[in-house]
Design an enzyme around this catalytic site. Structure first.
Site, PDB file in Angstrom:
ATOM      1  N   LYS A   1      31.844 -16.873  40.096  1.00 44.45           N
ATOM      2  CA  LYS A   1      32.067 -17.591  38.836  1.00 44.45           C
ATOM      3  C   LYS A   1      30.877 -17.427  37.883  1.00 44.45           C
ATOM      4  O   LYS A   1      30.961 -17.749  36.703  1.00 44.45           O
ATOM      5  CB  LYS A   1      32.350 -19.059  39.105  1.00 44.45           C
TER       6      LYS A   1
ATOM      7  N   HIS B   1      46.406 -17.869  46.214  1.00 49.30           N
ATOM      8  CA  HIS B   1      45.453 -18.348  45.204  1.00 49.30           C
ATOM      9  C   HIS B   1      44.111 -17.649  45.238  1.00 49.30           C
ATOM     10  O   HIS B   1      43.194 -18.059  44.520  1.00 49.30           O
ATOM     11  CB  HIS B   1      45.186 -19.847  45.382  1.00 49.30           C
TER      12      HIS B   1
ATOM     13  N   LYS C   1      42.730 -25.863  29.957  1.00 48.06           N
ATOM     14  CA  LYS C   1      42.476 -27.221  29.447  1.00 48.06           C
ATOM     15  C   LYS C   1      41.554 -27.175  28.241  1.00 48.06           C
ATOM     16  O   LYS C   1      41.761 -27.884  27.245  1.00 48.06           O
ATOM     17  CB  LYS C   1      41.875 -28.094  30.558  1.00 48.06           C
TER      18      LYS C   1
ATOM     19  N   THR D   1      42.210 -22.710  35.692  1.00 50.81           N
ATOM     20  CA  THR D   1      43.069 -23.662  34.984  1.00 50.81           C
ATOM     21  C   THR D   1      42.214 -24.476  34.014  1.00 50.81           C
ATOM     22  O   THR D   1      42.721 -24.955  33.002  1.00 50.81           O
ATOM     23  CB  THR D   1      43.797 -24.601  35.967  1.00 50.81           C
TER      24      THR D   1
ATOM     25  N   LYS E   1      33.049 -26.128  37.035  1.00 47.37           N
ATOM     26  CA  LYS E   1      33.895 -25.579  38.102  1.00 47.37           C
ATOM     27  C   LYS E   1      33.040 -25.553  39.352  1.00 47.37           C
ATOM     28  O   LYS E   1      31.838 -25.794  39.281  1.00 47.37           O
ATOM     29  CB  LYS E   1      34.375 -24.162  37.754  1.00 47.37           C
ATOM     30  N   ARG E   2      33.643 -25.254  40.505  1.00 49.88           N
ATOM     31  CA  ARG E   2      32.835 -25.106  41.707  1.00 49.88           C
ATOM     32  C   ARG E   2      31.763 -24.038  41.487  1.00 49.88           C
ATOM     33  O   ARG E   2      31.963 -23.083  40.741  1.00 49.88           O
ATOM     34  CB  ARG E   2      33.718 -24.728  42.892  1.00 49.88           C
TER      35      ARG E   2
HETATM   36  C1  26V Z   1      40.274 -21.736  51.254  1.00 46.46           C
HETATM   37  C2  26V Z   1      39.823 -22.494  52.270  1.00 46.46           C
HETATM   38  C3  26V Z   1      39.426 -21.804  53.480  1.00 46.46           C
HETATM   39  C4  26V Z   1      39.484 -22.707  54.649  1.00 46.46           C
HETATM   40  C5  26V Z   1      38.768 -23.999  54.408  1.00 46.46           C
HETATM   41  C6  26V Z   1      39.282 -24.754  53.233  1.00 46.46           C
HETATM   42  C7  26V Z   1      39.754 -23.887  52.141  1.00 46.46           C
HETATM   43  C8  26V Z   1      40.145 -24.459  50.970  1.00 46.46           C
HETATM   44  C9  26V Z   1      40.602 -23.673  49.945  1.00 46.46           C
HETATM   45  C10 26V Z   1      40.665 -22.313  50.084  1.00 46.46           C
HETATM   46  C11 26V Z   1      41.199 -21.428  49.029  1.00 46.46           C
HETATM   47  C12 26V Z   1      40.891 -21.870  47.721  1.00 46.46           C
HETATM   48  C13 26V Z   1      41.565 -20.978  46.761  1.00 46.46           C
HETATM   49  C14 26V Z   1      41.523 -21.574  45.396  1.00 46.46           C
HETATM   50  O1  26V Z   1      41.153 -22.694  45.185  1.00 46.46           O
HETATM   51  N1  26V Z   1      41.924 -20.771  44.457  1.00 46.46           N
HETATM   52  C15 26V Z   1      41.945 -21.193  43.074  1.00 46.46           C
HETATM   53  O2  26V Z   1      43.273 -21.557  42.782  1.00 46.46           O
HETATM   54  C16 26V Z   1      43.427 -21.960  41.446  1.00 46.46           C
HETATM   55  C17 26V Z   1      44.847 -22.425  41.272  1.00 46.46           C
HETATM   56  O3  26V Z   1      45.715 -21.362  41.416  1.00 46.46           O
HETATM   57  C18 26V Z   1      43.078 -20.825  40.520  1.00 46.46           C
HETATM   58  O4  26V Z   1      43.170 -21.281  39.192  1.00 46.46           O
HETATM   59  C19 26V Z   1      41.663 -20.337  40.779  1.00 46.46           C
HETATM   60  O5  26V Z   1      41.377 -19.210  40.007  1.00 46.46           O
HETATM   61  C20 26V Z   1      41.501 -20.018  42.241  1.00 46.46           C
HETATM   62  O6  26V Z   1      40.154 -19.716  42.554  1.00 46.46           O
END
Ligand code: 26V
Length: 795
Positions: free
Chosen positions: A538, A351, A644, A640, A532-533
């Site tokens: 972004k 992701h 929406k 995503t 979004k975050r």
């Molecule tokens: C990484 C980490 C690192 C360790 C600590 C906790 C944590 C939590 C999440 C992540 C990775 C997050 C990646 C993410 O959210 N990607 C998003 O995924 C969406 C669904 O596929 C996508 O639409 C977004 O573009 C993408 O940024």
């Protein structure tokens, strides 16, 4: 199941109020009514849930297991009501009882067990699996505290803990009988040639099941969330010696495991607790999977014929080594047999390409927390190298005394997928180029999708009714039917109704903004939304820079004609992400100045409601005219939210990034406001060390904006507050806000021009809705079922 009559359903609610809540209607609170209604709905889920479970078992169907550290569910009750076809009945029954349905819905706290896109995707996928009759189970962690709450103090983000579980949770069923021991640390012994891990710490994982009901209640699956409890409750000896804190130690240790969701989804930190959480989820899930498989009388060697396990990013990537460990150490398989089964079962979804978000664990930490797994990881790496002797040295799992979870997940999976076409190309080209060469068929694409039940039918009743009136029912589970709107796009009456639906949503949002923010906004202004975050890639910063430029234009030309806009922001910054927090504060500071500037006279407003979450998205998205999808090309894996918005008839202003590319292809370039550098151009542009300065020098408007920020126009009490941000854009600007500024501003002028021509605007907007069928998560899940899980629908 037959829908009940209005009277019968009212009586079911009353029965639960009296016998589940022990409340007299005369003294019932909104909370009591919510619990009563939830129980009444829940009763109607149990039968389809049993039936689906029984059918899966009887037919020995292949099961899909979706392992995710995050499930960003939001509210559950109304979603269940919609899928059971009972929403109107809920409203009517409560009306008969003199209770306000909307207040009851809003009484439910969001289940915020996720950070953003990755967690919300998992929730949409669970709903689509249930709708499609895919025998699926979600596995996650039952965090006591979900994503933190956000407040603003003097424009600054302040975090407080979230506590969704303080009230009883009507949608979960505790399953104490499904409990597993999870070990940590300790050492490995050899007994008769077999390795035996002797953990030094253990906790119990206890199951909590949530039913996930599909569209029209035809199928239901389970989301199983694990909470940790101590193996030994209490050290009575220590307690009797008066050492109360030490006596409670095992309990405290266990509880911290499922206490709180990690709130940083951008920067990976090698924290021991996070590794323990990941292993806790994964081990509990795999033990449960094997137990179910064997209970069904199936052979352990046939596992891959009956089980598909999807890893949502690398967070559960310890699944490979854990499965090998269970198969070898507990069931006596050879390593070669075990790894083959593991690879055939496992799939990995990537992701993110952001290097700082890719998980790597220091080998010493992995070895200390999971000593047996560390051995197995080394074995897996050696096994892979043996099979590919010409594998270049630098691409293994272990490098620089670290375990690289992306490589581990890749090597232990039979399929690796990206989440949009562009993202998948970039995974092949940049993230795993050598592994892709060794395994050319392994990386595939599954473009993300969103569930139209929640994100159109539930959140936008006005538009849903218009769609059903125009093309009939059934589009909710067959979203390509929206193409049926195509002839109506030529009908001015339809377009008027489309505009009226949007306007009613905008009026509702305006009322909410007035009530909660104390700010009046004009429903006839353009609602321009970025939610979004908060992250540099972004580019909320680019948005606010252009907003300031617009304000400056209005000030220079106080009697000029401007298209009135309401700029709406929403989103949280990771608590430790300083630059993101500065951007939040800047937006709030600019809002103060602009919203109180008499010259502006309603032509520009900036709204930033705190604590953006799923429920807030549900309010904002149906009311949006313009969707901001403006990430630096190559950085947003998919997005995503972009889907929406377009589905709900907002036009996109966006870059060629993530799924924007495919959205634009589907809705047509003429219905999309494109700007900015492409992913290739971005990489190219960074080769010029002066890219930012060059771009700024070519834009008077941007120079003026940066000057105003630097002078403290938005922070008069502390003029230097944003020197860091301004310095950064002049001297580094990694995310190319300067280089894309003029192109973005130009696209915004095109947006204004289109908005002033309503016939054109509503034709564009309705064309978006009509052509977004591809982005249903049903289509995504069908892709996973066919290409990764090798399974079919039970319906
Ligand atoms: C990484 C980490 C690192 C360790 C600590 C906790 C944590 C939590 C999440 C992540 C990775 C997050 C990646 C993410 O959210 N990607 C998003 O995924 C969406 C669904 O596929 C996508 O639409 C977004 O573009 C993408 O940024």
């Amino acid at each position: 199941m037959q829908a009940p009559s209005r009277e019968d359903f009212r009586n079911e609610i009353l029965k639960h109020l009296q016998y589940s809540m022990a409340k007299d209607p005369a003294h019932a609170s909104i909370y009591d009514w919510r619990m009563a209604l939830s129980h009444a709905l829940r009763d109607r889920i149990v039968d389809p849930w049993f039936a689906a479970t029984r059918q899966t078992y009887d037919q020995k169907r292949k099961r899909v297991y979706y392992l995710s550290m995050e499930f960003l569910i939001g509210r559950i009750m109304e979603d269940a009501a919609i899928n059971l076809g009972l929403r109107d009945l809920c409203q009517e029954a409560l009306e008969d009882l003199g209770v306000d349905y909307d207040a009851v819905v809003e009484n439910e706290p969001d289940a915020a067990l996720g950070n953003g896109g990755l967690g919300r995707l998992a929730a949409c996928y669970m709903e689509s699996m249930a709708t499609l009759g895919c025998a699926g189970h979600g596995y996650g962690i039952r965090y006591e505290h979900g994503l933190f709450r956000q407040r603003f103090e003097g424009g600054r983000q302040v975090e407080t803990p979230e506590d969704w579980l303080t009230q009883p949770h009507p949608w979960e069923f505790v399953r104490p009988e499904s409990s597993y021991e999870i070990g940590f640390k300790g050492h490995v012994e050899k007994h008769a040639g077999r390795s035996v891990w002797v953990p030094a710490e253990t906790v119990i994982a206890e199951a909590h099941d949530l039913p996930v009901i599909g569209w029209q209640g035809r199928w239901a699956n389970t989301l199983r969330l694990w909470s940790a409890r101590p193996t030994t409750l209490f050290d009575l000896g220590r307690f009797n010696h008066g050492d109360y804190a030490a006596a409670a130690e095992p309990e405290a240790l266990a509880r911290t495991l499922s206490r709180v969701l990690y709130p940083d989804d951008t920067t990976y930190q090698g924290k021991e607790l996070r590794l323990k959480q990941e292993y806790f989820l994964t081990s509990a899930a795999l033990q449960d999977i094997l137990r179910r498989h064997l209970d069904a009388g199936l052979s352990i060697t046939d596992l891959a014929d009956h089980v598909a396990i999807q890893m949502n990013d690398t967070h559960p990537a310890i699944a490979g080594p854990e499965l090998v460990r269970l198969l070898c150490d507990c069931y006596g398989l050879t390593f070669d047999a075990a790894i083959e089964i593991a690879v055939n079962c496992l799939g990995y979804t990537n992701h993110t390409l952001l290097p700082e978000a890719l998980e790597k664990w220091a080998s010493y930490l992995m070895g200390a927390v999971l000593p047996r797994h560390m051995q197995i990881i080394e074995e897996i790496d050696a096994w892979h190298l043996k099979r590919h002797p010409d594998r270049p040295n630098h691409i293994g799992i272990l490098k620089h005394q670290e375990v690289r979870m992306g490589e581990l997940a890749f090597i232990t999976s039979h399929k690796v997928n990206g989440v949009s076409a562009l993202h998948t190309d970039l995974i092949k080209a940049n993230l795993f180029p050598e592994l892709n060469k060794l395994h050319p068929d392994r990386i595939i694409n599954q473009t993300n999708g969103v569930t139209p039940r929640r994100w159109l039918r539930m959140t936008n009743p006005a538009l849903s009714t218009l769609i059903t009136d125009t093309i009939g029912s059934g589009w909710e589970a067959d979203l390509d039917r929206l193409f049926g709107l195509e002839p109506a796009l030529k009908d001015p009456v339809f377009l008027q109704k489309f505009a009226a639906a949007k306007r009613s949503n905008k009026v509702a949002l305006s009322n909410w903004v007035a009530q909660t923010q104390g700010i009046q906004i004009d429903p006839d202004a353009m609602f321009d939304v970025q939610i979004k975050r908060i992250h540099e890639y972004k580019r909320q910063f680019l948005n606010i820079l252009q907003t300031i430029a617009q304000w400056h234009e209005i000030r220079k030309n106080p009697t000029g004609e401007f298209v009135p806009r309401v700029k709406i922001f929403g989103g949280k910054a990771a608590p430790g992400y300083q630059t993101a927090k500065e951007i939040i504060r800047l937006i709030n500071d600019v809002a103060q100045v602009v919203n109180n500037d008499p010259y502006v006279d309603g032509r520009l407003k900036i709204i930033y409601p705190p604590n953006y979450n799923v429920s807030m998205a549900e309010r904002l998205i149906p009311a949006a005219d313009l969707s901001e999808q403006i990430s630096t090309a190559g950085k947003e894996a998919s997005g995503t939210g972009n889907m929406k918005f377009a589905l709900n008839g907002a036009l996109t202003i966006g870059t060629l990034d993530g799924a924007n590319v495919e959205i634009r292809e589907e809705v047509g370039a003429e219905n999309f406001f494109l700007f900015g550098l492409t992913a290739d151009e971005v990489m190219e542009r960074r080769h010029n060390p002066d890219h930012a300065r060059d771009a700024i020098m070519q834009s008077q408007s941007l120079q003026d904006v940066l000057q105003m920020i630097a002078e403290g126009r938005f922070s008069p009490d502390e003029p230097g507050r944003y020197h860091g941000l301004v310095h950064n854009i002049w001297h580094s600007d990694y995310f190319l806000c300067a280089s894309d500024f003029e192109s973005y501003a130009q696209a915004q002028r095109e947006v204004d021009a289109a908005f002033t021509t309503p016939d054109r605007w509503w034709h564009m907007a309705a064309s978006n809705t009509a052509r977004m069928g591809f982005f249903s998560s049903d289509r995504s899940i069908k892709g996973y079922m066919a290409d990764i899980w090798n399974t079919s629908s039970a319906l």
